[in-house]
Design an enzyme around this catalytic site. Structure first.
Site, mmCIF file in Angstrom:
data_model
loop_
_atom_site.group_PDB
_atom_site.id
_atom_site.type_symbol
_atom_site.label_atom_id
_atom_site.label_comp_id
_atom_site.label_asym_id
_atom_site.label_seq_id
_atom_site.Cartn_x
_atom_site.Cartn_y
_atom_site.Cartn_z
ATOM 1 N N GLU A 53 0.798 -1.239 0.000
ATOM 2 C CA GLU A 53 0.000 0.000 0.000
ATOM 3 C C GLU A 53 0.832 1.293 0.000
ATOM 4 O OE1 GLU A 53 -1.629 -2.665 1.011
ATOM 5 O OE2 GLU A 53 -3.675 -2.342 0.307
ATOM 6 N N TYR B 68 3.367 2.052 2.003
ATOM 7 C CA TYR B 68 3.937 2.430 3.296
ATOM 8 C C TYR B 68 5.456 2.146 3.291
ATOM 9 C CZ TYR B 68 -0.895 2.841 4.895
ATOM 10 O OH TYR B 68 -2.205 3.215 5.047
ATOM 11 N N ARG C 276 2.639 -8.892 4.401
ATOM 12 C CA ARG C 276 1.703 -8.329 3.414
ATOM 13 C C ARG C 276 2.526 -7.739 2.284
ATOM 14 N NH1 ARG C 276 -4.183 -6.921 3.022
ATOM 15 N NH2 ARG C 276 -4.276 -5.105 1.681
ATOM 16 N N GLN D 283 -18.783 4.755 2.276
ATOM 17 C CA GLN D 283 -19.372 5.959 2.860
ATOM 18 C C GLN D 283 -19.154 6.103 4.368
ATOM 19 O OE1 GLN D 283 -22.972 5.535 -0.093
ATOM 20 N NE2 GLN D 283 -23.427 7.130 1.361
#
Ligand code: NAP
Ligand code: SF4
Length: 678
Positions: free
Chosen positions: A170, A172, A220, A345
Site C-alpha cells: 500500500e 507504506y 503483506r 461511505q
C-alpha cells in the site's frame, strides 16, 4: 419465499498455517478504524473484535500499529513499543480468544504517508497525498527500524496475539524501500534489487529470530503497485520468494499504493479484479497466499480458492458489514449475509476525513457497546411506513428484538431509492443490500405490505403501539419557468428507464444524484463487472507486458454518444457531497466521457430551444433535448401531518425527518438507533 442455501467446502476447510490451524479460509483483513479515538477505546475494540471472533472468522488482523511513533498513520493512531502498555492489547486478545478466535497484530510503519511532522522515508521526496515531507533515514536508522519491527512483534507475542503481520504494501515504508519510485538510495538499502528488497527481507528475518517458530508470521506483499516506477511482476515474485525464505508463514496480498490513480476497492472495481496479481505471488512461493480486495461474497471467495488463485481470502469491509459472515457461511445461511456494498461511505470516507469508521449497512460496527438491544419488556405492535433503507433497518431491528412489525410501502418492491442507485454503473452492489433485507424480513416473519399507499385512516384503525414514518423524500421541483415543458424529467424517470433522454442532456443540480445520473447516461455498467474491461479502462497493464508498477495509458472507451452538461448555481466545485474515496473516480470517468460543467448558473427558463440561463449576468441558451432535474429533495411528511391532525404521534426517520444532505448512512443509523429504543 424459497431460500436456497449454498455450500462452500473450500472456504470452510481448515488450514494449517505456520504454528496455527485456521478453522476456515476466511480472514478479517487489517483496517484502520480510529476506534482508539473514541470513548472507552479498549472496551470498544474488545467488543468489536470479539464480535467478529464469535462470528467464526478464521483469523483476525488488527488495524496497523506502528513500531515507532515516527511511523504512525496520524498523531492519534496506535503505536506498540516499549513506551506503550500491553494491557489494552491483552484485553482485545482475551475477548477474541474467549470467543474461540485467533488474532494477529499488524505492524505498520506508515513511512512518508504518516500524517505526522517528522515522518521518515527512504528518501526525502514528499508523497502527493501527504502535506508533510519525510526526512530520509540513514543506514543505521533503517537497521533501527528493522529492530523496531522485531521488538513490536515480541511485544505482540507477550500481549497474547497469535501472530503478527508485517505490512509491506500500500505504499507504506517497506513498500517505499522496495520501489525505485521512492528509493534513490546508494547504501545497502537501495540501488539494485538486492538493496531495495533488503528492508522487507531483513525485517521478516529479524522478526522470526525474535519471536521464534510458534508465532504466526504474515507478510503483506504489494502484489501490484499500480504506480509509475513500482515493481515489475518478476521483482514481486522475487520478493515473495525471499520473504518466504526469511521466515514468513503466509503472504497476504495488498493492491496498489494509496497514491495510485487506479481505484482498488471502490464499488466500481469488479469483484476479485486483482486475482491476476494474487496468482502471480502464489505461483512464486510454497506458503499459503491470501487474496484480498473486492471479495465480499462467499461465491467469489470460494471460486478464488477453487481456481487456484489463493489459499485464503481476506475481507475487511465485509466484516464491518457483517461480523457473522463466516458463521452464516458455515450454517448454510449465506443468503442472510449483510453484504458490504463497497460504498466506502461510513468506513474509508470517514477515515480519510479523520473521523471513526463504521458501516453504512451495519451502524453497529465499531459501536457494539452502544447498541445493546435487549429483548423489550413488552412486545409492541409497530407500524412502519416506507421500505427504503431507513424503514428496512428499523423493521429488521425491531422484529429481531421481538416486536410485531408491519411494514408498508406504496412501491411494488422494497428498497426505496436503492432501487434507483443500483441502476447506476458501479452501484449494482446495492441490490445485495435489498436482498439482505428481503431475506431477513422473510426469516423474521415480516411480510411487507407492498404496492398500495397506506393512509392515516388505515394506520389509525390498526391501532399500532408505535408508528414509524420512513416515507423518504421527494425530488425538489425548482422554481424555473418552463418546468412543465415535455423535455423536463426527473432523475427517477431516467434511472428507472421510464424515460430515454435525448442526445443532448442538461442536468440541473451537480450533487451526488446529478453525478450519478450523468454516469448512468454515459457509463458502461460492464466496467464494474468485467475485470478485463475495468483494468484496461484504468490503465492497468497486461501482466505479460512486464511494466513497472503494472501501469500503462488508460484505454478508455471513446467519448460518450450523449452530450451531457451538469449545471449548478453555486460558483464553486461541483459534486461537493461526493465521497472522498470515490468522488475522484466518478469525476475521472465523467471527464473522460466528455461531460461538461457550468457553475454559477441562474436558471431563466426551459423552452423548446433549450435551457436558458445566465452566468455573471450574461444570458445564454444551452441547446438540449432533455433537462433532468437533480436539484435535491424535500421530506415527504404528508402522512406525518395527517396523523398529527388526529393527535397521533409518529416517529420520523431518514429523509422524511431531514432531506438535506440525506444519505443512507445517516438514515440507517438513525432508524436502527430508534428501533433499539422501542
Ligand atoms: P445534493 O448532493 O445536495 O445536490 C443537490 C443539487 O441540487 C446541488 O447541486 C444544488 O446545487 C442543486 N439545487 C439545490 N436546490 C436547488 C434549487 N432550488 N434549484 C436548482 N438547483 C438546486 O443532493 P442530491 O444530489 O439529491 O443527493 C442526495 C444525497 O445523497 C446527498 O447527500 C448526496 O451526497 C448523496 N449521494 C451521494 C452520491 C455519491 O457519493 N456518489 C450519489 C448519490 C447521492 P446548487 O444549489 O448550487 O444549484
Ligand atoms: Fe462496506 Fe459501505 Fe459498510 Fe464500508 S460503509 S463496510 S464500504 S457497506
Amino acid at each position: 419465499m424459497k431460500i436456497v442455501a449454498r455450500s462452500y467446502p473450500r472456504l470452510l476447510a481448515p488450514l494449517r498455517v505456520g504454528p496455527v490451524i485456521l478453522p476456515n479460509r476466511m480472514v478479517m483483513g487489517a483496517m484502520h478504524t480510529r476506534l482508539e479515538t473514541l470513548d472507552r477505546p479498549v472496551e470498544r475494540m474488545a467488543a468489536f473484535y470479539g464480535a467478529r471472533a464469535r462470528g467464526e472468522i478464521g483469523l483476525i488482523l488488527t488495524g496497523g500499529y506502528a513500531p515507532h511513533p515516527d511511523g504512525r498513520m496520524d498523531p492519534e493512531s496506535g503505536v506498540l513499543d516499549d513506551d506503550h502498555d500491553l494491557e489494552p492489547h491483552r484485553a482485545v486478545c482475551r475477548a477474541v480468544h474467549d470467543a474461540g478466535g485467533l488474532i494477529a497484530l499488524q505492524i505498520l510503519h506508515a513511512g512518508r504517508y504518516a500524517k505526522v511532522p517528522g515522518c521518515v522515508g527512504p528518501s526525502a521526496t514528499k508523497a502527493r497525498i501527504n502535506r508533510y515531507a519525510p526526512r530520509a533515514l540513514n543506514t543505521a536508522q533503517v537497521w533501527e527500524v528493522v529492530d523496531q519491527f522485531a521488538r513490536t512483534a515480541q511485544l505482540a507475542r507477550e500481549a497474547g496475539y497469535d501472530g503478527v503481520e508485517v505490512m509491506g504494501s500500500e505504499g507504506y515504508l517497506i513498500n517505499e524501500f522496495t520501489s525505485p519510485r521512492t528509493n534513490d538510495r546508494a547504501d545497502e538499502f537501495g540501488g539494485d534489487l538486492d538493496g531495495r528488497l533488503r528492508l522487507p527481507v531483513e525485517t521478516v528475518r529479524r522478526v522470526r529470530e525474535r519471536v521464534g517458530e510458534d508465532l504466526l508470521l504474515i507478510y503483506r506483499i504489494s502484489a501490484v503497485d499500480l504506480v509509475e516506477d513500482g515493481l515489475t511482476g518478476e521483482e514481486i515474485a522475487e520478493l515473495a520468494r525471499r520473504v518466504e525464505a526469511a521466515g514468513a508463514d503466509v503472504l497476504d496480498t495488498g493492491v496498489g499504493w494509496h497514491e495510485s490513480a487506479v481505484p482498488t476497492i471502490a464499488a466500481s472495481v469488479p469483484r476479485a479484479a486483482w486475482a491476476f496479481a494474487t496468482r502471480r505471488v502464489r505461483s512464486a512461493v510454497t506458503v499459503p497466499v491470501i487474496a484480498s480486495n473486492r471479495i465480499n461474497d462467499p461465491e467469489v471467495a470460494e471460486k478464488l480458492l477453487t481456481d487456484g488463485t489463493a489459499d485464503l481470502v481476506s475481507m475487511a469491509r465485509p466484516l464491518l458489514a457483517d461480523p457473522d459472515f463466516a458463521h452464516k457461511v458455515r450454517a448454510g445461511r449465506s443468503d442472510e449475509i449483510n453484504t458490504c456494498v463497497a460504498c466506502n461511505q461510513a468506513c474509508l470516507d470517514r477515515i480519510f476525513t479523520d473521523a471513526t469508521a463504521s458501516c453504512m449497512v451495519n451502524p453497529r460496527a465499531g459501536r457494539e457497546i452502544e447498541f445493546l438491544a435487549d429483548a423489550p419488556a413488552v412486545r409492541r405492535r409497530i407500524g412502519i411506513v416506507g421500505a427504503g433503507p431507513a424503514g428496512l433497518a428499523c423493521a429488521v431491528t425491531a422484529a429481531e428484538r421481538g416486536h410485531a412489525v408491519t411494514l408498508y410501502d406504496a412501491a411494488d418492491e422494497i428498497g426505496g431509492q436503492w432501487n434507483l442507485a443500483k441502476a447506476v454503473p458501479g452501484k449494482a452492489e446495492f441490490a445485495e443490500a435489498i436482498r439482505y433485507y428481503r431475506v431477513r424480513l422473510a426469516r423474521l416473519g415480516v411480510t411487507p405490505r407492498l404496492g398500495r399507499p397506506v393512509d392515516a385512516d388505515k394506520l389509525t384503525a390498526e391501532e399500532y403501539d408505535e408508528i414509524v414514518l420512513a416515507t423518504g423524500a421527494t425530488p425538489r421541483r425548482p422554481d424555473i419557468p418552463g418546468l412543465d415543458h415535455p423535455k423536463v424529467v426527473s432523475y427517477a424517470d431516467v434511472l428507472t428507464g421510464r424515460v430515454a433522454p435525448g442526445r443532448r442532456v442538461a442536468i440541473i443540480g451537480a450533487g451526488g444524484i446529478g453525478f450519478d445520473t450523468a454516469d448512468y447516461l454515459v457509463g458502461d455498467p460492464q466496467l464494474a463487472l468485467d475485470p478485463e474491461l475495468f483494468l484496461r479502462d484504468w490503465g492497468v497493464a497486461d501482466p505479460d507486458a512486464r511494466r513497472r508498477g503494472d501501469v500503462t495509458d488508460p484505454q478508455a472507451a471513446g467519448r460518450a454518444a450523449r452530450e451531457i452538461t451538469l449545471f449548478q448555481r453555486h460558483a464553486g466545485r461541483t459534486g461537493r457531497g461526493l465521497g472522498k474515496s470515490t468522488g475522484w473516480i466518478l469525476r475521472g470517468r465523467l471527464s473522460r466521457a466528455g461531460v461538461a460543467e457550468i457553475t454559477g448558473a441562474s436558471y431563466l427558463a426551459i423552452k423548446d430551444d433549450g435551457l436558458h440561463y445566465s452566468v455573471d449576468g450574461q444570458a445564454h441558451v444551452h441547446p438540449c433535448d432533455t433537462v433532468v432535474i437533480c436539484a435535491g429533495q424535500e421530506s415527504d411528511r404528508g402522512l406525518y401531518q395527517a396523523l398529527a391532525a388526529r393527535g397521533i404521534r409518529a416517529h420520523l426517520v431518514g429523509g422524511a425527518d431531514d432531506a438535506e444532505g440525506l444519505d443512507a448512512v445517516r438514515a440507517i443509523d438513525q432508524a436502527t438507533r430508534l428501533a433499539i429504543t422501542l
